[in-house]
Write a protein that holds these residues in place. Structure first.
Motif, PDB file in Angstrom:
ATOM      1  N   ILE A   5      64.774  29.896  57.850  1.00  0.00           N
ATOM      2  CA  ILE A   5      64.524  29.967  59.291  1.00  0.00           C
ATOM      3  C   ILE A   5      65.739  30.520  60.028  1.00  0.00           C
ATOM      4  CG2 ILE A   5      64.213  28.533  61.351  1.00  0.00           C
ATOM      5  CD1 ILE A   5      62.283  26.825  59.684  1.00  0.00           C
ATOM      6  N   PHE A   6      66.945  30.167  59.583  1.00  0.00           N
ATOM      7  CA  PHE A   6      68.144  30.677  60.234  1.00  0.00           C
ATOM      8  C   PHE A   6      68.504  32.093  59.791  1.00  0.00           C
ATOM      9  CE2 PHE A   6      69.026  26.197  61.213  1.00  0.00           C
ATOM     10  CZ  PHE A   6      69.424  26.328  62.540  1.00  0.00           C
ATOM     11  N   ILE A   7      68.213  32.450  58.556  1.00  0.00           N
ATOM     12  CA  ILE A   7      68.582  33.779  58.054  1.00  0.00           C
ATOM     13  C   ILE A   7      67.602  34.854  58.504  1.00  0.00           C
ATOM     14  CG2 ILE A   7      68.768  35.145  55.935  1.00  0.00           C
ATOM     15  CD1 ILE A   7      70.135  32.792  54.643  1.00  0.00           C
ATOM     16  N   LEU A   8      66.326  34.544  58.575  1.00  0.00           N
ATOM     17  CA  LEU A   8      65.308  35.542  58.910  1.00  0.00           C
ATOM     18  C   LEU A   8      65.545  36.231  60.257  1.00  0.00           C
ATOM     19  CD1 LEU A   8      62.808  36.723  57.570  1.00  0.00           C
ATOM     20  CD2 LEU A   8      61.462  35.044  58.788  1.00  0.00           C
ATOM     21  N   PRO A   9      65.814  35.509  61.342  1.00  0.00           N
ATOM     22  CA  PRO A   9      66.081  36.215  62.605  1.00  0.00           C
ATOM     23  C   PRO A   9      67.339  37.086  62.540  1.00  0.00           C
ATOM     24  CG  PRO A   9      65.643  33.910  63.042  1.00  0.00           C
ATOM     25  CD  PRO A   9      65.727  34.069  61.566  1.00  0.00           C
ATOM     26  N   THR A  10      68.328  36.647  61.781  1.00  0.00           N
ATOM     27  CA  THR A  10      69.539  37.446  61.628  1.00  0.00           C
ATOM     28  C   THR A  10      69.226  38.774  60.961  1.00  0.00           C
ATOM     29  OG1 THR A  10      70.799  35.399  61.393  1.00  0.00           O
ATOM     30  CG2 THR A  10      71.864  37.433  60.685  1.00  0.00           C
ATOM     31  N   ILE A  11      68.416  38.746  59.925  1.00  0.00           N
ATOM     32  CA  ILE A  11      68.033  39.982  59.239  1.00  0.00           C
ATOM     33  C   ILE A  11      67.207  40.862  60.163  1.00  0.00           C
ATOM     34  CG2 ILE A  11      66.640  40.889  57.332  1.00  0.00           C
ATOM     35  CD1 ILE A  11      67.544  38.432  55.719  1.00  0.00           C
ATOM     36  N   ILE A  12      66.269  40.289  60.888  1.00  0.00           N
ATOM     37  CA  ILE A  12      65.419  41.076  61.796  1.00  0.00           C
ATOM     38  C   ILE A  12      66.262  41.717  62.893  1.00  0.00           C
ATOM     39  CG2 ILE A  12      63.605  40.887  63.541  1.00  0.00           C
ATOM     40  CD1 ILE A  12      62.297  38.755  61.719  1.00  0.00           C
ATOM     41  N   ILE A  13      67.181  40.971  63.493  1.00  0.00           N
ATOM     42  CA  ILE A  13      68.037  41.523  64.535  1.00  0.00           C
ATOM     43  C   ILE A  13      68.944  42.623  63.988  1.00  0.00           C
ATOM     44  CG2 ILE A  13      69.982  40.972  66.061  1.00  0.00           C
ATOM     45  CD1 ILE A  13      68.612  38.247  66.534  1.00  0.00           C
ATOM     46  N   HIS A  14      69.434  42.436  62.784  1.00  0.00           N
ATOM     47  CA  HIS A  14      70.340  43.419  62.195  1.00  0.00           C
ATOM     48  C   HIS A  14      69.662  44.765  61.951  1.00  0.00           C
ATOM     49  CE1 HIS A  14      73.667  44.968  59.867  1.00  0.00           C
ATOM     50  NE2 HIS A  14      72.818  45.264  58.899  1.00  0.00           N
ATOM     51  N   PHE A  15      68.420  44.736  61.466  1.00  0.00           N
ATOM     52  CA  PHE A  15      67.747  45.974  61.117  1.00  0.00           C
ATOM     53  C   PHE A  15      66.918  46.587  62.242  1.00  0.00           C
ATOM     54  CE2 PHE A  15      68.510  44.304  56.811  1.00  0.00           C
ATOM     55  CZ  PHE A  15      69.212  45.398  56.316  1.00  0.00           C
TER      56      PHE A  15
END
Length: 67
Positions: A56-66
């Motif tokens: 849950i914490f990593i998924l938004p980070t990946i989405i925002i990054h790409f």
């Protein structure tokens, strides 16, 4: 960063970070000490909770990054 901490906690609690023969030995020793498997079930429940929190914490980070 918080997501990585949760994933590392999940790895530690599940015992996945060891080799196969050590994991097998731990399983059989644990089974002899706790025939009903209550401790294992509790530990695996917390492993799943930590893993889901990590995702849950990593998924938004990946989405925002790409995007």
């Amino acid at each position: 960063m918080i997501g990585v901490v949760f994933i590392v906690l999940a790895i530690i609690m599940s015992g996945v970070g060891v080799s196969g023969d050590r994991m097998r030995a731990n399983y059989y020793n644990e089974r002899d000490a706790d025939p009903m498997g209550k401790d294992r079930k509790i530990r695996l429940k917390w492993t799943l909770i930590f893993f889901i929190c990590g995702v849950i914490f990593i998924l938004p980070t990946i989405i925002i990054h790409f995007f």
